[in-house]
Scaffold this active site. Structure first.
Site, PDB file in Angstrom:
ATOM      1  N   GLY A 163       0.825  -1.207   0.000  1.00 17.19           N
ATOM      2  CA  GLY A 163       0.000   0.000   0.000  1.00 17.19           C
ATOM      3  C   GLY A 163       0.854   1.250   0.000  1.00 17.19           C
ATOM      4  CG  ASP A 218      -8.243   4.867   6.489  1.00 19.55           C
ATOM      5  OD1 ASP A 218      -7.813   5.551   7.443  1.00 19.55           O
ATOM      6  OD2 ASP A 218      -8.852   5.360   5.521  1.00 19.55           O
ATOM      7  CD  GLU A 245     -14.452  18.340   2.332  1.00 20.29           C
ATOM      8  OE1 GLU A 245     -13.686  19.051   2.990  1.00 20.29           O
ATOM      9  OE2 GLU A 245     -14.132  17.217   1.940  1.00 20.29           O
ATOM     10  CB  VAL A 249      -1.161  -7.986  -1.496  1.00 16.53           C
ATOM     11  CG1 VAL A 249      -1.111  -8.947  -0.311  1.00 16.53           C
ATOM     12  CG2 VAL A 249       0.232  -7.454  -1.804  1.00 16.53           C
ATOM     13  N   GLY A 278      -0.410   4.333   0.012  1.00 16.07           N
ATOM     14  CA  GLY A 278      -1.248   5.462   0.417  1.00 16.07           C
ATOM     15  C   GLY A 278      -0.480   6.310   1.420  1.00 16.07           C
ATOM     16  CG  PHE A 279      -2.235   9.819   3.161  1.00 14.27           C
ATOM     17  CD1 PHE A 279      -1.575  11.008   2.944  1.00 14.27           C
ATOM     18  CD2 PHE A 279      -3.483   9.647   2.594  1.00 14.27           C
ATOM     19  CE1 PHE A 279      -2.144  12.017   2.180  1.00 14.27           C
ATOM     20  CE2 PHE A 279      -4.064  10.639   1.834  1.00 14.27           C
ATOM     21  CZ  PHE A 279      -3.394  11.832   1.621  1.00 14.27           C
ATOM     22  N   GLY A 280      -0.095   6.039   4.675  1.00 15.43           N
ATOM     23  CA  GLY A 280       0.690   5.306   5.663  1.00 15.43           C
ATOM     24  C   GLY A 280       1.905   4.635   5.055  1.00 15.43           C
TER      25      GLY A 280
END
Ligand SMILES: Cc1cc2nc3c(=O)[nH]c(=O)nc-3n(C[C@H](O)[C@H](O)[C@H](O)COP(=O)(O)OP(=O)(O)OC[C@H]3O[C@@H](n4cnc5c(N)ncnc54)[C@H](O)[C@@H]3O)c2cc1C
Length: 435
Positions: free
Chosen positions: A18, A307, A178, A86, A20-22
């Site tokens: 992953g 997440d 939003e 994965v 992403g942000f992490g």
């Protein structure tokens, strides 16, 4: 006597799933450590999800909020980027299993596979009420919103036209708020001069929330401000009502059907199957329950972050599923791996909540930094500067800033493009001539 030359010691193999942000933060923070890293993602890009709704509402282009992972790590010789999916983990053999049958050996594994939207057991609603998580989701929603106006332009039946011009958003968290605010502004400010047969001012934007207020994670007064601001730009806010059905005609809540051709789901998330891969315990949202040092129980060589996990913060409440939390966890895991390689151990992960922000239309926002709260135009500027700061690269920062200033000054949203199909794919043509 002939002695063997010393064998070079193999670098410690870290596999990160992953980007992403992490996962990306872990990779960045491992720079300089004696490790070889394999970063695996099923997408070829890192995505700035907080601005996805702006792609869905034609405010920004896809390339302004996403970057090729390979490009971001081009200077890091010890990092190999793999475009792969994965499908599982063999923790005994210490191998990551890919869906095409390949496997990757690891010494330390970091799972950072995020989450997707969830329909509370009603996955059959997804085709009618898509959620927003990927670039494809965003361009699909953009297409549906713009096609609805196009079809309304050619529709003579008043009821069908009204359904085409009704946009329902389920869930009034930051994403729902939003989206609702921006769709309302699209209809009120951007589109009116473009159409001849319809008055886009008459579009209905309905935001439905099961809880008692919008932006439940913010302070009460900011929620009230957000609700009043949405209503001032024409959004109909329905509170305390659970949606009980989504179908091709619209949405059912409180025993009544609202005819609407565009439904958007912003109501719930479900973690990636990381917990299932490991047979580890998970909460109701499928989030893997990790130890205070973010390792998986009985697997000290496997970390899980972002997440896809649930872990409590210092206040005893679960750490929220937001980008700063995933980044803090990524940073902590990188520091822990480095400490372990030095033969040291670190204390448990401690989350620091920096605050929450949400935009309501193009000139207002709410900011909740705990003791410091702000709403209105100044909050919007702070919201905008913060988001531009967190984008990657000068070119994207400049592009997004210009796009926003243009929307602010001229109400123009440049990305009003219907992609992924021609008018034939857009749905059935109206049976009567336009009025
Ligand atoms: C519409 C929207 C708006 C948001 N707005 C905000 C906001 O305003 N502020 C905020 O702080 N947070 C916001 N968030 C939440 C924030 O984006 C997430 O908390 C954050 O992305 C979590 O980071 P992560 O690394 O855990 O997962 P992600 O960033 O989701 O990254 C997961 C990565 O794993 C990859 N992956 C998943 N499964 C596999 C697999 N099987 N094989 C290979 N790769 C895989 C994915 O492709 C993805 O790249 C928003 C989220 C959404 C969807």
């Amino acid at each position: 006597m002939i002695t063997e030359p010393p064998q070079p010691t193999r670098a410690h193999r870290v596999v990160i799933v992953g980007a992403g942000f992490g996962g990306l933060e872990t990779t960045y923070r491992l720079a300089g450590a004696p490790v070889s890293i394999t970063l695996v993602d099923r997408r070829n890009h890192h995505l700035f999800q907080p601005l996805l709704y702006q792609v869905a509402t034609a405010s920004l282009a896809t390339s302004e909020i996403a970057w090729p992972i390979r490009y971001l790590l081009r200077g890091r010789q010890e990092v190999t980027t793999l475009f792969a999916t994965v499908a599982g983990v063999d923790a005994t053999a210490k191998r990551v299993l890919l869906d095409d049958g390949d496997t990757l050996a690891y010494d330390t594994l970091v799972l950072a596979t995020g989450a997707r939207h969830a329909y509370f057991g009603h996955d059959e609603w997804e085709p009618f009420a898509p959620g927003l998580k990927t670039l494809e989701d965003a361009t699909t929603l953009r297409r549906r919103i713009l096609v609805a106006f196009e079809r309304a332009e050619r529709e003579s039946d008043p009821a069908r036209r009204a359904a085409l011009m009704t946009f329902v958003i389920v869930g009034a968290g930051p994403t729902g708020v939003e989206l609702a605010g921006t769709i309302a502004e699209l209809a009120q400010d951007t589109l009116p001069p473009d159409f001849r047969n319809i008055d886009t001012h008459k579009a209905r934007v309905v935001l439905i929330e099961a809880g008692p207020r919008v932006l439940a994670g913010f302070a009460d007064d900011l929620s009230a401000y957000a609700q009043a601001s949405l209503q001032s730009i024409g959004v109909e806010v329905v509170l305390g009502q659970s949606v009980t059905e989504c179908n091709a005609d619209g949405v059912v809540y409180g025993g009544q059907t609202l005819q609407a051709k565009t439904l958007i789901w912003a109501a719930g998330v479900r973690a990636s199957p990381a917990a299932e891969w490991l047979g580890a315990s998970a909460d109701r949202a499928g989030r893997l329950q990790v130890e205070p040092d973010l390792t998986v129980s009985d697997h000290p060589d496997i970390f899980a972050i972002g997440d896809t996990v649930v872990v409590n913060g210092p206040d005893g409440k679960p750490v929220p599923g937001i980008a700063p939390a995933a980044k803090q966890q990524g940073r902590y895991v990188a520091e822990t791996i480095k400490a372990r390689l030095r033969g040291e151990t670190l204390g448990p992960f401690r989350y620091k909540h920096a605050g929450s922000l949400a935009q309501i239309g193009k000139r207002k926002a709410v900011i909740d930094f705990g003791r410091f709260k702000l709403s209105g135009a100044l909050a919007w500027w702070i919201w905008g500067i913060a988001h531009i700061y967190f984008l990657i690269g000068l070119r994207n920062r400049l592009q997004v800033a210009i796009s926003w200033l243009w929307i602010h000054a001229r109400d123009q949203r440049a990305a009003r493009l219907i992609t992924q199909g021609s008018s034939k794919v857009a749905g059935p043509a109206p049976t009567k001539d336009p009025a």
